[in-house]
Design a protein around this motif. Structure first.
Motif, short mmCIF file in Angstrom:
data_model
loop_
_atom_site.label_atom_id
_atom_site.label_comp_id
_atom_site.label_asym_id
_atom_site.label_seq_id
_atom_site.Cartn_x
_atom_site.Cartn_y
_atom_site.Cartn_z
N ASN A 9 0.87 -1.33 -0.02
CA ASN A 9 -0.01 -0.03 0.01
C ASN A 9 1.06 1.35 0.14
N ALA A 10 1.08 1.70 -1.14
CA ALA A 10 2.09 2.95 -1.12
C ALA A 10 1.72 4.14 -0.39
N ALA A 11 0.48 4.56 -0.27
CA ALA A 11 0.09 5.64 0.62
C ALA A 11 0.42 5.37 2.10
N ARG A 15 3.22 7.35 4.42
CA ARG A 15 2.89 8.01 5.65
C ARG A 15 3.94 7.47 6.83
N LEU A 16 3.96 5.98 6.84
CA LEU A 16 5.07 5.48 7.78
C LEU A 16 6.43 5.79 7.41
N CYS A 50 6.05 -4.36 12.65
CA CYS A 50 6.90 -3.93 11.58
C CYS A 50 6.19 -3.15 10.50
N ALA A 51 4.68 -3.37 10.57
CA ALA A 51 4.08 -2.94 9.19
C ALA A 51 4.59 -3.17 7.93
N THR A 221 0.94 12.85 11.10
CA THR A 221 -0.10 12.86 12.20
C THR A 221 -1.67 13.19 11.88
N ALA A 222 -1.68 13.77 11.11
CA ALA A 222 -3.12 14.28 10.60
C ALA A 222 -3.70 12.86 9.94
N GLY A 223 -2.58 12.46 9.10
CA GLY A 223 -3.17 11.03 8.39
C GLY A 223 -3.37 10.00 9.25
#
Ligand SMILES: C[S@@+](CC[C@H](N)C(=O)[O-])C[C@H]1O[C@@H](n2cnc3c(N)ncnc32)[C@H](O)[C@@H]1O
Length: 277
Positions: A9-11, A15-16, A50-51, A221-223
């Motif tokens: 999941n590129a998005a 974010r990570l 680890c996501a 953070t908002a994400g």
């Protein structure tokens, strides 16, 4: 050619990674706070929670002399795992609340977990999760835990709402919001020696002096708010906020972080497993 990392999941990975850059900056650029031998030829590293494996991936780039190092990522949510990765990486679904099979015990030189510990509740007390992780460390190896203090010195009203919501969620699941302060004691209880901890400031948005990191901190953070709000709603929590306030929190927080910023301290605790006598 060895397969490279391809995110599922590129998005989410973006974010990570933005969050990772801000977190690592807060720790002076260090991924690990204990001394370890980067020239060891057979290092085994496990990261829980680890996501998409970005922390392990970053660590592997710090040690180019370690082609034979083994990197194991585990997470309760295997949909985050990368679609492809080099052969010396393995990704396995695992809930840190559960003991690892005994075949994994005392196998790892480095065990790491970051921003994942409260997810062990309500399946298990967080001290049990820490013990489960410590089981994996080989004699002479190290464990490092990193978590947010859930404090917001100098923050604005929207960041305060965010913190209140986080605290309510974690108090309701049984994690309790002060878990970061407990990590050192839980490591000692598990049997770790040479246990140390440090609390560092992490700055988001306008509170950060670097413009690129400022924006990364604000957007990541908002994400993260949509997921938090969804979780709070699914739990049926009495948040004291209207649906409109909950649904607009991400947008309001982004504006506040860009204009005012916030400080969100992080705590790291680390320790070693004693060598056998
Ligand atoms: C906020 S993300 C942090 C990701 C990464 N550790 C980092 O610092 O960038 C939390 C991660 O912990 C994972 N997680 C939550 N509860 C968990 C549990 N009980 N066992 C294993 N992983 C868990 C989530 O699926 C998610 O990938």
């Amino acid at each position: 050619m060895a397969p490279s990392f391809e995110p599922a999941n590129a998005a989410l990975s973006k974010r990570l990674l933005d969050q990772h850059d801000v977190v690592i900056d807060a720790f002076g650029g260090k991924l690990l706070l204990f001394p370890f031998d980067q020239s060891a030829s057979d290092l085994k590293v496990l990261e829980s929670g680890c996501a998409d494996g970005h922390w392990l991936q970053h660590l592997s780039t710090l040690t180019p002399s370690l082609p034979s190092a083994t990197y194991v990522g585990t997470d309760i949510n295997d949909s985050f795992f990368p679609k492809s990765h080099p052969q010396n990486f393995t990704f396995t679904k695992h809930n840190v609340a559960d003991r690892w099979p005994s075949s994994e015990h005392a196998k790892y030189d480095i065990v790491h977990q970051r921003l994942s510990l409260p997810g062990a509740a309500p399946h298990a007390p967080l001290r049990t999760a820490v013990k489960n992780l410590f089981d994996l460390v080989k004699p002479g190896g190290w464990i490092q835990l990193v978590e947010a203090e859930q404090l917001g010195p100098n923050s604005g009203p929207v960041f305060e709402q965010f913190l209140d919501l986080v605290k309510l969620v974690f108090d309701t699941t049984g994690a309790g919001w002060k878990y970061a302060q407990e990590m050192k004691g839980w490591l000692e209880e598990a049997g770790a020696v040479d246990v140390q901890e440090v609390s560092v400031d992490m700055a988001f948005g306008a509170a950060h002096t670097d413009a690129v990191l400022a924006e990364k901190g604000a957007t990541c953070t908002a994400g993260a708010i949509a997921g938090l709000v969804m979780h709070a709603k699914m739990m049926g929590l009495k948040t004291g906020l209207s649906d409109e306030e909950l649904d607009s929190m991400a947008d309001r927080l982004l504006v506040e972080l860009r204009e005012k910023g916030a400080n969100y301290p992080l705590r790291a605790a680390w320790g070693r497993k004693k060598e056998k006598a």
